[in-house]
Design a protein around this motif. Structure first.
Motif, PDB file in Angstrom:
ATOM      1  N   PRO A  37       0.784  -1.134   0.031  1.00  0.00           N
ATOM      2  CA  PRO A  37      -0.027   0.019   0.004  1.00  0.00           C
ATOM      3  C   PRO A  37       0.904   1.205   0.034  1.00  0.00           C
ATOM      4  CG  PRO A  37      -1.141  -1.637   1.422  1.00  0.00           C
ATOM      5  CD  PRO A  37       0.663  -2.167   0.936  1.00  0.00           C
ATOM      6  N   GLY A  38       0.288   2.065  -1.003  1.00  0.00           N
ATOM      7  CA  GLY A  38       1.126   3.345  -1.056  1.00  0.00           C
ATOM      8  C   GLY A  38       2.373   3.389  -1.944  1.00  0.00           C
ATOM      9  N   ILE A  39       2.697   2.059  -2.291  1.00  0.00           N
ATOM     10  CA  ILE A  39       4.149   2.163  -2.994  1.00  0.00           C
ATOM     11  C   ILE A  39       3.700   1.452  -4.492  1.00  0.00           C
ATOM     12  CG2 ILE A  39       6.417   1.020  -3.110  1.00  0.00           C
ATOM     13  CD1 ILE A  39       6.271   1.115   0.157  1.00  0.00           C
ATOM     14  N   THR A  40       3.093   0.382  -4.448  1.00  0.00           N
ATOM     15  CA  THR A  40       2.704  -0.251  -5.620  1.00  0.00           C
ATOM     16  C   THR A  40       2.093   0.697  -6.657  1.00  0.00           C
ATOM     17  OG1 THR A  40       2.399  -2.221  -4.415  1.00  0.00           O
ATOM     18  CG2 THR A  40       1.604  -2.341  -6.585  1.00  0.00           C
ATOM     19  N   GLU A  41       2.520   0.671  -7.960  1.00  0.00           N
ATOM     20  CA  GLU A  41       2.098   1.515  -9.012  1.00  0.00           C
ATOM     21  C   GLU A  41       1.532   0.588 -10.300  1.00  0.00           C
ATOM     22  OE1 GLU A  41       4.949   4.372  -9.965  1.00  0.00           O
ATOM     23  OE2 GLU A  41       3.978   5.585  -8.656  1.00  0.00           O
ATOM     24  N   TYR A  42       1.633  -0.813 -10.307  1.00  0.00           N
ATOM     25  CA  TYR A  42       1.229  -1.633 -11.166  1.00  0.00           C
ATOM     26  C   TYR A  42       0.586  -2.783 -10.486  1.00  0.00           C
ATOM     27  CZ  TYR A  42       4.148   0.878 -14.338  1.00  0.00           C
ATOM     28  OH  TYR A  42       4.705   1.941 -15.159  1.00  0.00           O
ATOM     29  N   LEU A  43      -0.511  -3.259 -11.103  1.00  0.00           N
ATOM     30  CA  LEU A  43      -1.169  -4.313 -10.937  1.00  0.00           C
ATOM     31  C   LEU A  43      -1.087  -5.270 -12.115  1.00  0.00           C
ATOM     32  CD1 LEU A  43      -4.389  -3.145  -9.189  1.00  0.00           C
ATOM     33  CD2 LEU A  43      -2.322  -3.972  -8.354  1.00  0.00           C
ATOM     34  N   SER A  44      -0.974  -6.497 -12.035  1.00  0.00           N
ATOM     35  CA  SER A  44      -0.905  -7.722 -12.762  1.00  0.00           C
ATOM     36  C   SER A  44      -2.420  -8.184 -13.112  1.00  0.00           C
ATOM     37  CB  SER A  44      -0.141  -8.790 -12.321  1.00  0.00           C
ATOM     38  OG  SER A  44      -0.024 -10.019 -13.409  1.00  0.00           O
ATOM     39  N   LEU A  45      -2.997  -7.614 -14.215  1.00  0.00           N
ATOM     40  CA  LEU A  45      -4.319  -7.987 -14.519  1.00  0.00           C
ATOM     41  C   LEU A  45      -4.627  -8.549 -15.735  1.00  0.00           C
ATOM     42  CD1 LEU A  45      -5.669  -4.266 -13.385  1.00  0.00           C
ATOM     43  CD2 LEU A  45      -5.547  -6.432 -11.952  1.00  0.00           C
ATOM     44  N   ASN A  46      -5.826  -9.242 -16.034  1.00  0.00           N
ATOM     45  CA  ASN A  46      -6.290  -9.784 -17.051  1.00  0.00           C
ATOM     46  C   ASN A  46      -7.640  -9.047 -17.153  1.00  0.00           C
ATOM     47  OD1 ASN A  46      -8.139 -11.156 -15.576  1.00  0.00           O
ATOM     48  ND2 ASN A  46      -6.959 -13.107 -15.968  1.00  0.00           N
ATOM     49  N   LEU A  47      -8.564  -9.358 -18.334  1.00  0.00           N
ATOM     50  CA  LEU A  47      -9.854  -8.427 -18.403  1.00  0.00           C
ATOM     51  C   LEU A  47     -10.648  -8.821 -17.343  1.00  0.00           C
ATOM     52  CD1 LEU A  47     -11.643  -6.652 -20.152  1.00  0.00           C
ATOM     53  CD2 LEU A  47     -12.171  -8.965 -21.424  1.00  0.00           C
ATOM     54  N   ALA A  48     -10.838 -10.174 -16.916  1.00  0.00           N
ATOM     55  CA  ALA A  48     -11.719 -10.480 -15.860  1.00  0.00           C
ATOM     56  C   ALA A  48     -11.283  -9.813 -14.347  1.00  0.00           C
ATOM     57  CB  ALA A  48     -11.344 -12.156 -15.605  1.00  0.00           C
ATOM     58  N   ASP A  49      -9.891  -9.549 -14.030  1.00  0.00           N
ATOM     59  CA  ASP A  49      -9.452  -8.775 -12.881  1.00  0.00           C
ATOM     60  C   ASP A  49      -9.920  -7.303 -13.174  1.00  0.00           C
ATOM     61  OD1 ASP A  49      -8.096 -11.196 -12.144  1.00  0.00           O
ATOM     62  OD2 ASP A  49      -6.548 -10.410 -12.971  1.00  0.00           O
ATOM     63  N   ALA A  50      -9.925  -6.706 -14.310  1.00  0.00           N
ATOM     64  CA  ALA A  50     -10.213  -5.448 -14.574  1.00  0.00           C
ATOM     65  C   ALA A  50     -11.819  -5.142 -14.470  1.00  0.00           C
ATOM     66  CB  ALA A  50      -9.808  -5.060 -16.087  1.00  0.00           C
ATOM     67  N   GLN A  51     -12.402  -6.313 -14.949  1.00  0.00           N
ATOM     68  CA  GLN A  51     -14.037  -6.162 -14.627  1.00  0.00           C
ATOM     69  C   GLN A  51     -14.165  -6.181 -13.180  1.00  0.00           C
ATOM     70  OE1 GLN A  51     -14.870  -9.581 -17.344  1.00  0.00           O
ATOM     71  NE2 GLN A  51     -15.571  -8.159 -18.879  1.00  0.00           N
ATOM     72  N   LEU A  52     -13.529  -6.889 -12.481  1.00  0.00           N
ATOM     73  CA  LEU A  52     -13.813  -7.009 -11.111  1.00  0.00           C
ATOM     74  C   LEU A  52     -13.514  -5.592 -10.486  1.00  0.00           C
ATOM     75  CD1 LEU A  52     -12.339 -10.483 -10.094  1.00  0.00           C
ATOM     76  CD2 LEU A  52     -14.864  -9.783 -10.085  1.00  0.00           C
ATOM     77  N   LEU A  53     -12.520  -4.919 -10.644  1.00  0.00           N
ATOM     78  CA  LEU A  53     -12.158  -3.635 -10.128  1.00  0.00           C
ATOM     79  C   LEU A  53     -13.211  -2.624 -10.630  1.00  0.00           C
ATOM     80  CD1 LEU A  53      -8.139  -3.443 -10.626  1.00  0.00           C
ATOM     81  CD2 LEU A  53      -9.467  -3.801  -8.406  1.00  0.00           C
ATOM     82  N   ILE A  54     -13.554  -2.764 -11.906  1.00  0.00           N
ATOM     83  CA  ILE A  54     -14.601  -1.713 -12.402  1.00  0.00           C
ATOM     84  C   ILE A  54     -15.958  -1.901 -11.409  1.00  0.00           C
ATOM     85  CG2 ILE A  54     -16.211  -1.238 -14.294  1.00  0.00           C
ATOM     86  CD1 ILE A  54     -13.669  -0.156 -14.787  1.00  0.00           C
ATOM     87  N   ARG A  55     -16.092  -3.117 -11.118  1.00  0.00           N
ATOM     88  CA  ARG A  55     -17.537  -3.533 -10.354  1.00  0.00           C
ATOM     89  C   ARG A  55     -17.310  -2.829  -8.958  1.00  0.00           C
ATOM     90  NH1 ARG A  55     -19.291  -9.241 -11.002  1.00  0.00           N
ATOM     91  NH2 ARG A  55     -20.103  -8.293 -12.906  1.00  0.00           N
TER      92      ARG A  55
END
Length: 111
Positions: A37-55
């Motif tokens: 937290p506060g340091i990470t600037e990249y997330l390893s994502l696929n489309l399904a992960d991105a959809q969850l974050l949008i949700r």
């Protein structure tokens, strides 16, 4: 679906992480497994992960709509505090999450 590293500001990742952790959203745990937290600037994502974050962003926006209904200065019950808190969510987690993820996953723009 292969994952790729997606840039999001560290503050946004931290806010998404904290919300996910607070609410106990188990489906998001793998996304945040290696987040500092506060340091990470990249997330390893696929489309399904991105959809969850949008949700997650949608849920927070829905909460803001329910919590701060008097955010329009033309409403007879207008409350400037409602407007401020509503705008914090809308221009914060909601718009930023959509912006960064839709920039990388064009498929999200059709949903």
């Amino acid at each position: 679906m292969s994952k790729r590293n997606i840039y999001l500001p560290a503050e946004l990742i931290q806010e998404l992480y904290e919300l996910s952790d607070k609410e106990g959203y188990q489906s998001l745990e793998p996304i945040f497994r290696s987040v500092k937290p506060g340091i990470t600037e990249y997330l390893s994502l696929n489309l399904a992960d991105a959809q969850l974050l949008i949700r997650l962003a949608d849920i927070e926006m829905s909460k803001a709509i329910l919590k701060y209904p008097f955010n329009d200065d033309e409403d007879p019950n207008y409350d400037p505090i409602h407007e401020e808190k509503y705008d914090d969510v809308m221009m914060g987690i909601y718009e930023k999450t959509y912006y960064y993820l839709q920039s990388e996953f064009k498929e999200l723009k059709n949903n």
